[in-house]
Design a protein around this motif. Sequence first.
Motif, PDB file in Angstrom:
ATOM      1  N   PHE A  33       6.022 -27.432  -3.309  1.00  0.00           N
ATOM      2  CA  PHE A  33       4.727 -27.736  -3.922  1.00  0.00           C
ATOM      3  C   PHE A  33       3.715 -27.843  -2.789  1.00  0.00           C
ATOM      4  O   PHE A  33       3.819 -28.715  -1.924  1.00  0.00           O
ATOM      5  N   THR A  34       2.772 -26.917  -2.795  1.00  0.00           N
ATOM      6  CA  THR A  34       1.886 -26.718  -1.658  1.00  0.00           C
ATOM      7  C   THR A  34       0.453 -26.529  -2.128  1.00  0.00           C
ATOM      8  O   THR A  34       0.195 -26.357  -3.318  1.00  0.00           O
ATOM      9  N   SER A  35      -0.476 -26.572  -1.186  1.00  0.00           N
ATOM     10  CA  SER A  35      -1.895 -26.382  -1.516  1.00  0.00           C
ATOM     11  C   SER A  35      -2.625 -25.773  -0.329  1.00  0.00           C
ATOM     12  O   SER A  35      -2.398 -26.161   0.821  1.00  0.00           O
ATOM     13  N   CYS A  38      -4.508 -28.376   1.814  1.00  0.00           N
ATOM     14  CA  CYS A  38      -3.742 -29.436   2.488  1.00  0.00           C
ATOM     15  C   CYS A  38      -3.465 -29.018   3.926  1.00  0.00           C
ATOM     16  O   CYS A  38      -2.749 -28.027   4.164  1.00  0.00           O
ATOM     17  N   CYS A  41       0.221 -28.457   5.048  1.00  0.00           N
ATOM     18  CA  CYS A  41       1.062 -27.499   4.329  1.00  0.00           C
ATOM     19  C   CYS A  41       1.435 -26.218   5.083  1.00  0.00           C
ATOM     20  O   CYS A  41       2.535 -25.702   4.860  1.00  0.00           O
ATOM     21  N   SER A  61       7.415 -20.884  -4.191  1.00  0.00           N
ATOM     22  CA  SER A  61       6.171 -21.599  -3.892  1.00  0.00           C
ATOM     23  C   SER A  61       5.465 -21.943  -5.192  1.00  0.00           C
ATOM     24  O   SER A  61       5.232 -21.066  -6.034  1.00  0.00           O
ATOM     25  N   THR A  82       1.287 -28.258 -11.135  1.00  0.00           N
ATOM     26  CA  THR A  82       1.036 -29.684 -10.902  1.00  0.00           C
ATOM     27  C   THR A  82       1.828 -30.517 -11.905  1.00  0.00           C
ATOM     28  O   THR A  82       2.440 -31.532 -11.541  1.00  0.00           O
ATOM     29  N   GLN A  85       5.504 -30.690 -10.934  1.00  0.00           N
ATOM     30  CA  GLN A  85       5.748 -31.635  -9.850  1.00  0.00           C
ATOM     31  C   GLN A  85       5.732 -33.069 -10.371  1.00  0.00           C
ATOM     32  O   GLN A  85       6.599 -33.879  -9.996  1.00  0.00           O
ATOM     33  N   THR A  99       1.953 -33.303  -0.993  1.00  0.00           N
ATOM     34  CA  THR A  99       2.110 -31.968  -0.424  1.00  0.00           C
ATOM     35  C   THR A  99       2.191 -32.101   1.091  1.00  0.00           C
ATOM     36  O   THR A  99       1.499 -32.951   1.663  1.00  0.00           O
ATOM     37  N   PRO A 100       3.054 -31.309   1.723  1.00  0.00           N
ATOM     38  CA  PRO A 100       4.005 -30.375   1.105  1.00  0.00           C
ATOM     39  C   PRO A 100       5.283 -31.097   0.677  1.00  0.00           C
ATOM     40  O   PRO A 100       5.892 -31.797   1.476  1.00  0.00           O
ATOM     41  N   GLN A 101       5.656 -30.919  -0.567  1.00  0.00           N
ATOM     42  CA  GLN A 101       6.878 -31.539  -1.090  1.00  0.00           C
ATOM     43  C   GLN A 101       7.867 -30.455  -1.489  1.00  0.00           C
ATOM     44  O   GLN A 101       7.507 -29.514  -2.217  1.00  0.00           O
TER      45      GLN A 101
END
Length: 245
Positions: A33-35, A38, A41, A61, A82, A85, A99-101
């Motif tokens: 789980f990324t952005s 962030c 990330c 991803s 989202t 998650q 994030t990052p998770q």
Amino acid sequence: MASRLKLFLAATGLAALLEPAFAEPPRAVVELFTSQGCSNCPPADALLVEYSRQPDIVALSFPVNYWDYLGWKDTLAHADFTARQKNYAHARSDRQIFTPQMIVNGKKSCIGSDQVQIEKAIQMTLKGRSALPVDVTIAEQNGMVTVSVLETGETMQREAQVWVLPVLRSQTVPIERGENKGKTVTYANVVRGLKRIGEWHGGSARFEVPVETARGGGDGYVVLLQTSHDDRPSVILGAAKSAGL
């Protein structure tokens, strides 16, 4: 395990479709789980690219949208990711979302850039096995994807959903604003949707979905056999990925 699966495929007429490319089941599904908004990330995104190159790993991803207010709207994010998650966090009862998770095999939460922690989580979730406990294979013919599930007797969990996830193999994004302003980040196996195609109740089973639906605007797809807890995603029992992933 391989011999049992080959016998099953021969009996169902699928062996010819899969030979000679036969592989053992994957040892892990890793979901990042990324952005794009962030700053922590990019190292995790790079690590996921490395995981995506390992044949015994299904790497995914999931871009999330809750950092969009920081000055850059993630071009790949979706509210459904989202929600996934958050649902994982509720299923684990820890409600930890960041994030990052990385979520390993639907069970363990890790820092997405910490490879040592991720590898430990993989071993912990496998519980001494070398691969996920239920065999899942895919074959394409006449515009259809056939998903075959074969229980090996190594799991007590015999209720799960079959999901197909369209993905983009690789997507490179120049980020113009926000915490990662000026960076260009490459993302691997970017999920474009989640489609449930059936219910599994143990034993051997087959499911079909059109190739066009499986790809869903992407250029590949992943199949997950995943349990649920209070209608939230939980332990992954099996997985398969299309050619090229």
